[in-house]
Write a protein that holds these residues in place. Structure first.
Motif, PDB file in Angstrom:
ATOM      1  N   MET A   1      -1.614  -5.793  -9.520  1.00  0.00           N
ATOM      2  CA  MET A   1      -1.243  -4.523  -8.894  1.00  0.00           C
ATOM      3  C   MET A   1      -1.881  -3.373  -9.661  1.00  0.00           C
ATOM      4  SD  MET A   1       2.570  -2.840  -8.382  1.00  0.00           S
ATOM      5  CE  MET A   1       2.991  -3.865  -6.966  1.00  0.00           C
ATOM      6  N   ARG A   2      -2.422  -2.420  -8.906  1.00  0.00           N
ATOM      7  CA  ARG A   2      -2.961  -1.210  -9.522  1.00  0.00           C
ATOM      8  C   ARG A   2      -2.184  -0.007  -9.007  1.00  0.00           C
ATOM      9  NH1 ARG A   2      -8.861   1.321 -10.816  1.00  0.00           N
ATOM     10  NH2 ARG A   2      -8.318   3.501 -10.426  1.00  0.00           N
ATOM     11  N   ILE A   3      -1.822   0.879  -9.940  1.00  0.00           N
ATOM     12  CA  ILE A   3      -1.096   2.092  -9.591  1.00  0.00           C
ATOM     13  C   ILE A   3      -1.860   3.280 -10.164  1.00  0.00           C
ATOM     14  CG2 ILE A   3       1.072   3.362  -9.772  1.00  0.00           C
ATOM     15  CD1 ILE A   3       2.468   0.653 -10.232  1.00  0.00           C
ATOM     16  N   ASP A   4      -2.230   4.220  -9.296  1.00  0.00           N
ATOM     17  CA  ASP A   4      -2.872   5.460  -9.719  1.00  0.00           C
ATOM     18  C   ASP A   4      -1.870   6.594  -9.587  1.00  0.00           C
ATOM     19  OD1 ASP A   4      -6.037   5.086 -10.047  1.00  0.00           O
ATOM     20  OD2 ASP A   4      -5.309   3.724  -8.477  1.00  0.00           O
ATOM     21  N   ILE A   5      -1.776   7.435 -10.609  1.00  0.00           N
ATOM     22  CA  ILE A   5      -0.801   8.527 -10.625  1.00  0.00           C
ATOM     23  C   ILE A   5      -1.532   9.851 -10.745  1.00  0.00           C
ATOM     24  CG2 ILE A   5       1.225   9.495 -11.783  1.00  0.00           C
ATOM     25  CD1 ILE A   5       1.710   6.667 -12.945  1.00  0.00           C
ATOM     26  N   ILE A   6      -1.304  10.737  -9.779  1.00  0.00           N
ATOM     27  CA  ILE A   6      -1.877  12.081  -9.801  1.00  0.00           C
ATOM     28  C   ILE A   6      -0.842  13.018 -10.408  1.00  0.00           C
ATOM     29  CG2 ILE A   6      -2.817  13.959  -8.408  1.00  0.00           C
ATOM     30  CD1 ILE A   6      -3.581  11.881  -6.298  1.00  0.00           C
ATOM     31  N   THR A   7      -1.180  13.642 -11.528  1.00  0.00           N
ATOM     32  CA  THR A   7      -0.182  14.391 -12.282  1.00  0.00           C
ATOM     33  C   THR A   7      -0.815  15.540 -13.057  1.00  0.00           C
ATOM     34  OG1 THR A   7       1.383  14.208 -14.142  1.00  0.00           O
ATOM     35  CG2 THR A   7      -0.442  12.650 -14.117  1.00  0.00           C
ATOM     36  N   LEU A   8      -0.019  16.515 -13.421  1.00  0.00           N
ATOM     37  CA  LEU A   8      -0.453  17.582 -14.315  1.00  0.00           C
ATOM     38  C   LEU A   8      -0.211  17.213 -15.778  1.00  0.00           C
ATOM     39  CD1 LEU A   8       0.901  20.712 -12.393  1.00  0.00           C
ATOM     40  CD2 LEU A   8      -1.440  19.861 -12.467  1.00  0.00           C
ATOM     41  N   CYS A  70      -8.861  14.550  -5.580  1.00  0.00           N
ATOM     42  CA  CYS A  70      -8.428  13.529  -6.530  1.00  0.00           C
ATOM     43  C   CYS A  70      -8.121  12.227  -5.811  1.00  0.00           C
ATOM     44  CB  CYS A  70      -7.197  14.021  -7.298  1.00  0.00           C
ATOM     45  SG  CYS A  70      -6.644  12.893  -8.591  1.00  0.00           S
ATOM     46  N   TYR A  71      -7.393  12.321  -4.711  1.00  0.00           N
ATOM     47  CA  TYR A  71      -7.045  11.127  -3.933  1.00  0.00           C
ATOM     48  C   TYR A  71      -8.303  10.448  -3.387  1.00  0.00           C
ATOM     49  CZ  TYR A  71      -5.164   8.285  -0.130  1.00  0.00           C
ATOM     50  OH  TYR A  71      -4.878   7.247   0.721  1.00  0.00           O
ATOM     51  N   ASN A  77     -13.204   4.861  -5.853  1.00  0.00           N
ATOM     52  CA  ASN A  77     -13.257   3.896  -6.954  1.00  0.00           C
ATOM     53  C   ASN A  77     -12.652   2.552  -6.565  1.00  0.00           C
ATOM     54  OD1 ASN A  77     -14.516   5.667  -8.749  1.00  0.00           O
ATOM     55  ND2 ASN A  77     -12.568   6.534  -9.431  1.00  0.00           N
ATOM     56  N   LEU A  78     -11.649   2.584  -5.697  1.00  0.00           N
ATOM     57  CA  LEU A  78     -11.006   1.349  -5.249  1.00  0.00           C
ATOM     58  C   LEU A  78     -11.761   0.694  -4.101  1.00  0.00           C
ATOM     59  CD1 LEU A  78      -7.218   2.373  -5.182  1.00  0.00           C
ATOM     60  CD2 LEU A  78      -8.308   0.816  -6.792  1.00  0.00           C
ATOM     61  N   ASP A  79     -12.575   1.498  -3.416  1.00  0.00           N
ATOM     62  CA  ASP A  79     -13.257   1.059  -2.199  1.00  0.00           C
ATOM     63  C   ASP A  79     -12.255   0.753  -1.088  1.00  0.00           C
ATOM     64  OD1 ASP A  79     -15.592   0.688  -0.786  1.00  0.00           O
ATOM     65  OD2 ASP A  79     -15.645  -1.472  -1.152  1.00  0.00           O
ATOM     66  N   ILE A 109      -1.507   1.257  -5.115  1.00  0.00           N
ATOM     67  CA  ILE A 109      -0.553   2.319  -4.801  1.00  0.00           C
ATOM     68  C   ILE A 109      -0.954   3.580  -5.554  1.00  0.00           C
ATOM     69  CG2 ILE A 109       1.871   3.037  -5.005  1.00  0.00           C
ATOM     70  CD1 ILE A 109       2.253  -0.226  -5.035  1.00  0.00           C
ATOM     71  N   CYS A 110      -0.892   4.701  -4.878  1.00  0.00           N
ATOM     72  CA  CYS A 110      -1.165   6.000  -5.491  1.00  0.00           C
ATOM     73  C   CYS A 110       0.109   6.838  -5.420  1.00  0.00           C
ATOM     74  CB  CYS A 110      -2.312   6.708  -4.765  1.00  0.00           C
ATOM     75  SG  CYS A 110      -2.768   8.291  -5.484  1.00  0.00           S
ATOM     76  N   VAL A 111       0.444   7.496  -6.530  1.00  0.00           N
ATOM     77  CA  VAL A 111       1.679   8.283  -6.613  1.00  0.00           C
ATOM     78  C   VAL A 111       1.329   9.725  -6.956  1.00  0.00           C
ATOM     79  CG1 VAL A 111       3.951   8.480  -7.671  1.00  0.00           C
ATOM     80  CG2 VAL A 111       2.877   6.226  -7.453  1.00  0.00           C
ATOM     81  N   LEU A 112       1.814  10.656  -6.164  1.00  0.00           N
ATOM     82  CA  LEU A 112       1.595  12.074  -6.396  1.00  0.00           C
ATOM     83  C   LEU A 112       2.850  12.698  -7.001  1.00  0.00           C
ATOM     84  CD1 LEU A 112       0.094  14.791  -6.092  1.00  0.00           C
ATOM     85  CD2 LEU A 112       0.918  14.867  -3.718  1.00  0.00           C
ATOM     86  N   CYS A 113       2.690  13.357  -8.150  1.00  0.00           N
ATOM     87  CA  CYS A 113       3.797  14.063  -8.797  1.00  0.00           C
ATOM     88  C   CYS A 113       3.724  15.537  -8.406  1.00  0.00           C
ATOM     89  CB  CYS A 113       3.704  13.940 -10.308  1.00  0.00           C
ATOM     90  SG  CYS A 113       3.658  12.245 -10.926  1.00  0.00           S
ATOM     91  N   GLY A 114       4.715  16.007  -7.701  1.00  0.00           N
ATOM     92  CA  GLY A 114       4.746  17.398  -7.289  1.00  0.00           C
ATOM     93  C   GLY A 114       5.227  18.317  -8.403  1.00  0.00           C
TER      94      GLY A 114
END
Length: 248
Positions: A1-8, A70-71, A77-79, A109-114
């Motif tokens: 499993m790969r998890i990408d997190i978009i964060t500040l 970013c997404y 990168n994941l294709d 899975i990609c996770v966006l932190c608001g």
């Protein structure tokens, strides 16, 4: 499993995720977790990713394009397009069944932190697959909810824990709370470990644990019982516990 997190705050996320069970799983190659600094996709020298909302009001709003860029970079990168989750107090409340479903159906899975007042609605409409909340309250940012979500999700990936039973026998997985557990010493402040656990009779131990799970759920979270698969005798036990609790 790969998890990408978009964060500040990628350093904050990595500090937690690189430790303990999740950290060891990454070192073993069972999990891959990447944290992405959203400001790297900003346009100006100050790396702003927020602006005032149209229509006025307090606070700032996260802008569309840095998030989208970013997404899209993650997708490149994941294709492929990962399942995109936005941690939001407006989302459906996270529970074990949701985690089971996501784990079974998505390996990227990609996770966006608001932050601030949230994100521009167009990002949600255009890119986000699901909004998820960890409860009916508001935090200062999406990092803590994302850590909760990622930890709860990642531990169900095969190889993260030593055995599947480590999570399938826990609270909420099958609709019941977990049975009480004990360790040494056998007697502590006049409180003894239940004798059945010392008997070595595995069938009796399993039966006792099942009964205790039902009792604990009936006492603490009777709302969960409607989702649990109970025999007629187990349902009768649960109802008797609830009735006695009501009388008390």
């Amino acid at each position: 499993m790969r998890i990408d997190i978009i964060t500040l705050f990628p350093e904050m996320m990595e500090t937690v995720l690189n430790e303990s069970i999740i950290g060891r799983a990454q070192k073993k190659g069972v999990l891959e977790i990447q944290c992405h600094q959203l400001r790297e996709f900003a346009f100006d020298k100050h790396r702003h990713v927020d602006d005032a909302p149209y229509g006025g009001g307090k606070g700032m709003l996260m802008m569309t394009e840095p998030i989208a860029l970013c997404y899209e970079d993650i997708c490149k990168n994941l294709d492929e397009k990962p399942y995109f989750v936005y941690m939001s107090p407006q989302g459906s409340v996270l529970n074990q069944q949701k985690l089971i479903d996501i784990s079974a159906n998505h390996k990227n899975i990609c996770v966006l932190c608001g932050h601030y007042e949230g994100v521009d609605q167009r990002v949600i409409d255009e890119l986000v697959d699901e909004e998820i909340s960890i409860g009916d309250y508001v935090l200062t940012g999406g990092e803590l909810p994302a850590l909760v979500f990622v930890d709860a999700l990642a531990r169900m990936e095969k190889g993260v824990l030593s055995e599947d039973e480590c999570f399938t026998k826990e609270s909420h997985y099958d609709g019941l709370l977990e049975y009480p557990q004990y360790t040494r010493p056998q007697v502590w402040r006049d409180r003894e470990v239940p004798q059945v656990l010392l008997s070595g009779h595995h069938e009796n131990v399993d039966k006792w644990r099942r009964e205790q799970s039902i009792i604990a759920t009936a006492k603490k979270r009777p709302d969960m019982l409607s989702k649990a698969q109970l025999t007629e005798a187990e349902l009768e036990l649960a109802n008797s516990i609830i009735a006695n609790k009501t009388e008390d």
